[in-house]
Design a protein around this motif. Structure first.
Motif, PDB file in Angstrom:
ATOM      1  N   GLY A   1      -9.987 -17.427 -13.408  1.00 29.19           N
ATOM      2  CA  GLY A   1      -9.621 -16.397 -12.438  1.00 29.19           C
ATOM      3  C   GLY A   1      -8.487 -15.504 -12.900  1.00 29.19           C
ATOM      4  N   GLY A   2      -8.120 -15.599 -14.168  1.00 30.75           N
ATOM      5  CA  GLY A   2      -7.033 -14.770 -14.684  1.00 30.75           C
ATOM      6  C   GLY A   2      -5.672 -15.204 -14.211  1.00 30.75           C
ATOM      7  N   ASN A   3      -5.570 -16.469 -13.750  1.00 28.82           N
ATOM      8  CA  ASN A   3      -4.304 -17.010 -13.241  1.00 28.82           C
ATOM      9  C   ASN A   3      -3.690 -16.086 -12.189  1.00 28.82           C
ATOM     10  OD1 ASN A   3      -4.146 -19.414 -14.992  1.00 28.82           O
ATOM     11  ND2 ASN A   3      -3.984 -17.903 -16.622  1.00 28.82           N
ATOM     12  N   ALA A   4      -4.576 -15.614 -11.304  1.00 31.08           N
ATOM     13  CA  ALA A   4      -4.156 -14.713 -10.230  1.00 31.08           C
ATOM     14  C   ALA A   4      -3.736 -15.523  -9.010  1.00 31.08           C
ATOM     15  CB  ALA A   4      -5.302 -13.763  -9.867  1.00 31.08           C
ATOM     16  N   ASN A   5      -2.522 -15.275  -8.545  1.00 35.41           N
ATOM     17  CA  ASN A   5      -1.961 -16.016  -7.424  1.00 35.41           C
ATOM     18  C   ASN A   5      -1.272 -15.010  -6.516  1.00 35.41           C
ATOM     19  OD1 ASN A   5      -0.741 -17.761  -5.668  1.00 35.41           O
ATOM     20  ND2 ASN A   5       0.159 -19.073  -7.237  1.00 35.41           N
ATOM     21  N   ALA A   6      -1.897 -14.701  -5.373  1.00 35.71           N
ATOM     22  CA  ALA A   6      -1.350 -13.694  -4.467  1.00 35.71           C
ATOM     23  C   ALA A   6       0.045 -14.084  -4.005  1.00 35.71           C
ATOM     24  CB  ALA A   6      -2.277 -13.521  -3.264  1.00 35.71           C
ATOM     25  N   ASP A   7       0.889 -13.069  -3.740  1.00 31.19           N
ATOM     26  CA  ASP A   7       2.263 -13.365  -3.360  1.00 31.19           C
ATOM     27  C   ASP A   7       2.804 -12.421  -2.296  1.00 31.19           C
ATOM     28  OD1 ASP A   7       5.270 -13.359  -3.509  1.00 31.19           O
ATOM     29  OD2 ASP A   7       4.900 -14.928  -4.991  1.00 31.19           O
ATOM     30  N   ASP A   8       2.956 -11.135  -2.622  1.00 35.42           N
ATOM     31  CA  ASP A   8       3.737 -10.257  -1.751  1.00 35.42           C
ATOM     32  C   ASP A   8       3.017  -8.930  -1.533  1.00 35.42           C
ATOM     33  OD1 ASP A   8       6.150  -9.599  -0.315  1.00 35.42           O
ATOM     34  OD2 ASP A   8       6.717  -8.312  -1.995  1.00 35.42           O
ATOM     35  N   PRO A   9       2.870  -8.469  -0.263  1.00 34.85           N
ATOM     36  CA  PRO A   9       2.219  -7.185   0.006  1.00 34.85           C
ATOM     37  C   PRO A   9       3.226  -6.080   0.346  1.00 34.85           C
ATOM     38  CG  PRO A   9       2.212  -8.491   1.990  1.00 34.85           C
ATOM     39  CD  PRO A   9       3.004  -9.268   0.959  1.00 34.85           C
ATOM     40  N   ALA A  10       2.781  -4.844   0.246  1.00 30.57           N
ATOM     41  CA  ALA A  10       3.517  -3.675   0.707  1.00 30.57           C
ATOM     42  C   ALA A  10       2.505  -2.647   1.189  1.00 30.57           C
ATOM     43  CB  ALA A  10       4.388  -3.085  -0.409  1.00 30.57           C
ATOM     44  N   ILE A  11       2.855  -1.885   2.220  1.00 30.90           N
ATOM     45  CA  ILE A  11       1.924  -0.948   2.847  1.00 30.90           C
ATOM     46  C   ILE A  11       2.309   0.484   2.506  1.00 30.90           C
ATOM     47  CG2 ILE A  11       0.921  -0.157   5.031  1.00 30.90           C
ATOM     48  CD1 ILE A  11       1.847  -2.911   6.215  1.00 30.90           C
ATOM     49  N   TRP A  12       1.384   1.231   1.888  1.00 31.69           N
ATOM     50  CA  TRP A  12       1.589   2.660   1.636  1.00 31.69           C
ATOM     51  C   TRP A  12       0.788   3.433   2.670  1.00 31.69           C
ATOM     52  CZ3 TRP A  12      -1.674   6.776   0.556  1.00 31.69           C
ATOM     53  CH2 TRP A  12      -1.035   7.971   0.205  1.00 31.69           C
ATOM     54  N   ILE A  13       1.477   4.352   3.379  1.00 31.23           N
ATOM     55  CA  ILE A  13       0.849   5.091   4.471  1.00 31.23           C
ATOM     56  C   ILE A  13       0.495   6.497   4.018  1.00 31.23           C
ATOM     57  CG2 ILE A  13       1.154   5.979   6.815  1.00 31.23           C
ATOM     58  CD1 ILE A  13       3.137   3.678   7.272  1.00 31.23           C
ATOM     59  N   ASP A  14      -0.758   6.856   4.181  1.00 28.46           N
ATOM     60  CA  ASP A  14      -1.232   8.214   3.912  1.00 28.46           C
ATOM     61  C   ASP A  14      -0.967   9.023   5.184  1.00 28.46           C
ATOM     62  OD1 ASP A  14      -2.762  10.574   3.618  1.00 28.46           O
ATOM     63  OD2 ASP A  14      -4.132   9.566   2.228  1.00 28.46           O
TER      64      ASP A  14
ATOM     65  N   GLU B   1      -6.025   6.557   8.001  1.00 24.89           N
ATOM     66  CA  GLU B   1      -7.092   5.571   7.806  1.00 24.89           C
ATOM     67  C   GLU B   1      -7.344   5.312   6.320  1.00 24.89           C
ATOM     68  OE1 GLU B   1      -8.977   9.591   7.701  1.00 24.89           O
ATOM     69  OE2 GLU B   1      -7.447   8.592   8.942  1.00 24.89           O
ATOM     70  N   ARG B   2      -6.804   6.168   5.454  1.00 28.87           N
ATOM     71  CA  ARG B   2      -6.940   5.984   4.010  1.00 28.87           C
ATOM     72  C   ARG B   2      -5.717   5.295   3.396  1.00 28.87           C
ATOM     73  NH1 ARG B   2      -9.184  12.052   2.399  1.00 28.87           N
ATOM     74  NH2 ARG B   2     -10.937  12.099   3.890  1.00 28.87           N
ATOM     75  N   SER B   3      -4.849   4.791   4.230  1.00 25.17           N
ATOM     76  CA  SER B   3      -3.688   4.054   3.728  1.00 25.17           C
ATOM     77  C   SER B   3      -4.147   2.834   2.947  1.00 25.17           C
ATOM     78  CB  SER B   3      -2.797   3.621   4.901  1.00 25.17           C
ATOM     79  OG  SER B   3      -2.320   4.749   5.617  1.00 25.17           O
ATOM     80  N   VAL B   4      -3.294   2.352   2.066  1.00 26.15           N
ATOM     81  CA  VAL B   4      -3.651   1.206   1.231  1.00 26.15           C
ATOM     82  C   VAL B   4      -2.533   0.165   1.272  1.00 26.15           C
ATOM     83  CG1 VAL B   4      -5.126   2.525  -0.333  1.00 26.15           C
ATOM     84  CG2 VAL B   4      -2.673   2.293  -0.845  1.00 26.15           C
TER      85      VAL B   4
ATOM     86  N   VAL C   1       2.682   6.834  -6.431  1.00 27.97           N
ATOM     87  CA  VAL C   1       1.541   6.746  -5.527  1.00 27.97           C
ATOM     88  C   VAL C   1       1.204   8.149  -5.034  1.00 27.97           C
ATOM     89  CG1 VAL C   1       0.555   5.580  -3.527  1.00 27.97           C
ATOM     90  CG2 VAL C   1       2.450   4.508  -4.778  1.00 27.97           C
ATOM     91  N   LYS C   2      -0.057   8.535  -5.200  1.00 26.24           N
ATOM     92  CA  LYS C   2      -0.539   9.826  -4.709  1.00 26.24           C
ATOM     93  C   LYS C   2      -1.953   9.649  -4.190  1.00 26.24           C
ATOM     94  CE  LYS C   2      -1.193  14.676  -6.013  1.00 26.24           C
ATOM     95  NZ  LYS C   2      -1.072  15.675  -7.097  1.00 26.24           N
ATOM     96  N   ALA C   3      -2.140  10.002  -2.906  1.00 29.89           N
ATOM     97  CA  ALA C   3      -3.453   9.874  -2.263  1.00 29.89           C
ATOM     98  C   ALA C   3      -4.012   8.464  -2.405  1.00 29.89           C
ATOM     99  CB  ALA C   3      -4.434  10.896  -2.830  1.00 29.89           C
TER     100      ALA C   3
ATOM    101  N   LEU D   1      -2.942   3.482  11.921  1.00 28.25           N
ATOM    102  CA  LEU D   1      -3.672   3.629  10.662  1.00 28.25           C
ATOM    103  C   LEU D   1      -5.162   3.835  10.914  1.00 28.25           C
ATOM    104  CD1 LEU D   1      -1.901   0.905   8.467  1.00 28.25           C
ATOM    105  CD2 LEU D   1      -1.299   3.310   8.800  1.00 28.25           C
ATOM    106  N   GLY D   2      -5.474   4.564  11.977  1.00 29.19           N
ATOM    107  CA  GLY D   2      -6.872   4.866  12.261  1.00 29.19           C
ATOM    108  C   GLY D   2      -7.535   3.803  13.111  1.00 29.19           C
ATOM    109  N   PRO D   3      -8.854   3.824  13.183  1.00 31.15           N
ATOM    110  CA  PRO D   3      -9.575   2.946  14.107  1.00 31.15           C
ATOM    111  C   PRO D   3      -9.446   1.463  13.782  1.00 31.15           C
ATOM    112  CG  PRO D   3     -11.104   4.123  12.672  1.00 31.15           C
ATOM    113  CD  PRO D   3      -9.769   4.748  12.469  1.00 31.15           C
ATOM    114  N   LEU D   4      -9.223   1.084  12.535  1.00 27.94           N
ATOM    115  CA  LEU D   4      -9.126  -0.335  12.199  1.00 27.94           C
ATOM    116  C   LEU D   4      -7.804  -0.946  12.657  1.00 27.94           C
ATOM    117  CD1 LEU D   4     -10.701  -0.417   8.612  1.00 27.94           C
ATOM    118  CD2 LEU D   4     -11.758  -1.047  10.791  1.00 27.94           C
ATOM    119  N   PHE D   5      -6.732  -0.161  12.563  1.00 28.60           N
ATOM    120  CA  PHE D   5      -5.404  -0.650  12.952  1.00 28.60           C
ATOM    121  C   PHE D   5      -4.685   0.447  13.736  1.00 28.60           C
ATOM    122  CE2 PHE D   5      -6.743  -2.968   9.213  1.00 28.60           C
ATOM    123  CZ  PHE D   5      -6.510  -4.290   9.602  1.00 28.60           C
ATOM    124  N   PRO D   6      -5.150   0.699  14.966  1.00 29.51           N
ATOM    125  CA  PRO D   6      -4.664   1.856  15.729  1.00 29.51           C
ATOM    126  C   PRO D   6      -3.212   1.751  16.165  1.00 29.51           C
ATOM    127  CG  PRO D   6      -6.094   0.481  17.082  1.00 29.51           C
ATOM    128  CD  PRO D   6      -6.197  -0.040  15.688  1.00 29.51           C
TER     129      PRO D   6
END
Length: 399
Positions: A43-56, A61-64, A127-129, A362-367
């Motif tokens: 699995g490429g030694n992938a171990n999830a850890d920490d998130p951050a939210i970028w707002i468009d 709704e296109r935020s990531v 980060v752009k778009a 963030l749009g209809p998924l997370f209003p």
């Protein structure tokens, strides 16, 4: 992150500890999750850890969401949990040296900053778009280590938080296995990339005076000191809130004295390190100085801003729950605890390390906003493989 800092079970009950059980707290469910990551060679030694939210801001709704994956690099995924971009960690600079290992991530404006704990550097992405471009300077210095030989000891850049001070991007970085927080300013390198310069540093205590007059130090692995990881800046004051894993949550002003605001339940309890189990095990009763709402490790911190109210969310990794606090000037006022439980779309969250929140629609998924968290035990698993991922929760579900 050390998931099992203190063993729970018959020993704790015998010593009178009253641990918090997730079943006693309300449960919320996630609306979406990312694909599993596997912490093995396949699995490429992938171990999830920490998130951050970028707002468009033009198309919310296109935020990531960005997420660190340790040796698996940096992932970028949309609000359905689908990966849209991934960056690999840099290779080892020389034989017998550590390769990159991405630990924490945060955003300051349209710059994403990542701690590379493997190589003791910060990596920066524009980060752009919703798309990221690596703008890390080729001359980025070591964060804490004096040379590459010291980097191999892996007392390196670990936790991270970012803010803007007097119009300039500033990051706070903790040092793995140490009590240090360093502050750095992001600056252009003159070659179209981004580097950083040190501002100041703060060392937190490793021992504490208890009300009975005795001195207590948290139990750690031999050679380690009580480290910090989860952090967040209060954007209204630029105070840093930092989680010292086996101690509690600190408020650290940029110019002022750190203050311990919230303690973990294990604070003040004597414990000893067991070489066979590689765990710290209690050797005495719970201290009257102990906290009530967080079980070590105290981990991911994030702040929600709404109608003038600031809510700090903290991961109580030891019992797989979360606590929320109202920030009242220089105090933390406990509001509620909750767990992210199994639901119709995703499994629940265990031993969460990192968290991020926004109150923006963030749009209809997370209003009404988004609470993004790391899941340290994603299910269903795959045999003996260790699976982790990120969960996305509608903010209005939180108590």
């Amino acid at each position: 992150m050390r998931v099992a800092g203190v063993v729970v079970g018959a020993l704790i009950v015998t010593l009178g500890v009253q641990p918090a059980y997730a079943s006693e707290l309300p449960g919320v469910t996630a609306s979406a999750e990312t694909a599993p990551n596997w912490d093995d060679d396949a699995g490429g030694n992938a171990n999830a850890d920490d998130p951050a939210i970028w707002i468009d801001t033009k198309h919310p709704e296109r935020s990531v969401v960005l997420g660190t994956l340790k040796n698996g690099g940096l992932t970028v995924f949309d609000l359905t949990g689908k990966e849209v971009q991934r960056f690999a960690t840099p290779p080892a600079p020389a034989p017998d040296q550590e390769p990159g290992r991405f630990n924490n991530v945060d955003l300051v404006g349209n710059l994403a900053v990542v701690t590379d704990r493997g190589r003791d550097q910060l990596r920066t992405y524009a980060v752009k778009a919703g798309r990221l471009t690596d703008v890390t300077s080729a001359d980025a210095p070591l964060v804490f280590s004096k040379d590459t030989e010291e980097v191999q000891e892996q007392r390196t850049a670990y936790g991270l938080a970012a803010t803007v001070v007097s119009g300039q991007p500033v990051v706070a970085v903790t040092r793995r296995s140490e009590i240090r927080v360093g502050f750095f300013r992001l600056v252009p390198d003159g070659k179209g990339k981004v580097t950083y310069r040190p501002i100041t540093k703060v060392d937190l205590p490793s021992s504490f005076k208890l009300t009975d007059g005795s001195t207590w130090s948290p139990c750690e692995e031999p050679g380690d000191r009580p480290q910090l990881e989860g952090m967040v800046f209060d954007r209204t004051t630029n105070d840093l809130y930092a989680a010292q894993e086996d101690v509690g949550v600190w408020r650290i002003p940029l110019n002022g004295k750190p203050e311990l605001l919230e303690k973990v339940r294990e604070f003040g309890q004597p414990a000893a390190y067991n070489e066979e189990t590689e765990e710290c095990e209690p050797t005495g009763p719970v201290s009257p100085d102990a906290g009530k709402h967080l079980s070590a490790d105290a981990e991911g911190l994030t702040i929600a801003y709404r109608h003038g109210v600031r809510t700090l969310y903290a991961s109580s990794q030891g019992d797989s729950t979360f606590a929320s606090y109202r920030i009242d000037r220089r105090r933390l006022v406990y509001r509620a605890g909750f767990q992210v439980a199994d639901g119709p779309r995703t499994d629940g969250v265990q031993h969460s390390d990192g968290a991020a929140v926004t109150t923006e629609s963030l749009g209809p998924l997370f209003p009404h906003g988004l609470f993004a968290v790391h899941d340290g035990e994603n299910t269903p698993g795959d045999g003996d493989r260790e699976g982790t991922n990120f969960k996305l929760v509608r903010l209005e579900k939180l108590p």
